[in-house]
Scaffold this motif. Structure first.
Motif, PDB file in Angstrom:
ATOM      1  N   THR A  53     -60.497 -28.654  10.691  1.00 37.56           N
ATOM      2  CA  THR A  53     -61.148 -29.648   9.840  1.00 37.56           C
ATOM      3  C   THR A  53     -60.123 -30.564   9.194  1.00 37.56           C
ATOM      4  O   THR A  53     -60.285 -31.796   9.163  1.00 37.56           O
ATOM      5  N   SER A  57     -60.068 -34.570  10.081  1.00 36.88           N
ATOM      6  CA  SER A  57     -60.698 -35.394   9.048  1.00 36.88           C
ATOM      7  C   SER A  57     -59.672 -35.840   8.016  1.00 36.88           C
ATOM      8  O   SER A  57     -58.779 -35.062   7.659  1.00 36.88           O
ATOM      9  N   LEU A  76     -62.466 -24.445   1.981  1.00 37.60           N
ATOM     10  CA  LEU A  76     -63.056 -24.599   3.319  1.00 37.60           C
ATOM     11  C   LEU A  76     -63.270 -23.240   3.987  1.00 37.60           C
ATOM     12  O   LEU A  76     -64.306 -22.997   4.613  1.00 37.60           O
ATOM     13  N   TYR A  80     -66.965 -21.546   4.761  1.00 37.47           N
ATOM     14  CA  TYR A  80     -67.300 -21.149   6.130  1.00 37.47           C
ATOM     15  C   TYR A  80     -67.870 -19.730   6.139  1.00 37.47           C
ATOM     16  O   TYR A  80     -68.902 -19.462   6.778  1.00 37.47           O
TER      17      TYR A  80
END
Length: 243
Positions: A53, A57, A76, A80
């Motif tokens: 990610t 990003s 993150l 998840y």
């Protein structure tokens, strides 16, 4: 016979900030220490998700400190696990666990970097240093935060040049940087590359003719390693001073 060393190229993550341990290992141990009720395989999936990610990003800003980056990574990973229902916690518990692990990890990083700084300062008295790292575009902010700014004559960061390890071209940029900093540029055989990864640091640097020092620690997985690949093997960064 080894050539005289006239320049050093250092990796950052896993080398200067964790003493040779892969960051996945570092975080997993922290989670175990705080009793996170998830399996290692579940954690690994969360870790890979967070790394991909961040790579894909534009989440990390150039001004982000390492503490802020670590904050984002942990969040993150935990989100998840939460969305996959591998870990359940209310908002208060989520925040408590997140902040507790963040503070513990960051304190450990500061201790490791303080030890690394002593070694870098001594080596810098001998010859120039260059940094090569797969990072997110905020390496300058991290070096300032960790009081390592000014120690390196050049910083080659993957996000800035569009090349990632183990591509040897990233190390070639670092080798070329010595020619920009010094009147007489050292040859690759006179440059020592120091890193914690045989695949990402040692192999590409060796392919270019550099001497290499592998900081051997706990890797991503328990796999056999070829200790004949690097020129030297150390288990603590301070051992560099005696080579």
């Amino acid at each position: 016979m080894d050539s005289e060393i006239k320049g050093y190229i250092f990796d950052y993550g896993g080398t200067l900030d964790t003493g040779g341990q892969h960051w996945a290992r570092v975080i997993w141990k922290a989670w175990q220490g705080h009793g996170m009720p998830v399996s290692e395989q579940q954690f690994r999936e969360a870790y890979v998700f967070a790394e991909r990610t961040l790579d894909r990003s534009p989440i990390v800003l150039p001004t982000y400190t390492f503490k802020k980056l670590l904050d984002v990574k942990l969040r993150l990973q935990m989100e998840y696990l939460f969305t996959h229902r591998w870990w359940t916690a209310d908002k208060k518990e989520f925040t408590r666990v997140h902040l507790t692990i963040l503070e513990d990890l960051y304190a450990d990083v500061r201790r490791h970097v303080a030890q690394s700084r002593l070694v870098l300062n001594e080596l810098r008295e001998r010859c120039p240093l260059v940094l090569v790292s797969n990072f997110y575009g905020n390496m300058g902010s991290v070096l300032f935060e960790m009081e390592l700014d000014g120690l390196f004559s050049r910083v080659v960061e993957s996000a800035a040049v569009g090349i990632r390890k183990p591509d040897p071209r990233l190390f070639q940029l670092a080798i070329d940087a010595f020619g920009q900093a010094e009147a007489a540029a050292p040859s690759p055989s006179e440059i020592m590359v120091v890193g914690d990864s045989l695949r990402n640091d040692i192999a590409p640097a060796r392919s270019l003719g550099c001497q290499t020092t592998w900081l051997k620690g706990e890797g991503w997985r328990d796999e056999p390693s070829d200790e004949s690949l690097p020129t030297h093997v150390i288990t603590e960064l301070q051992q560099l001073l005696k080579l």
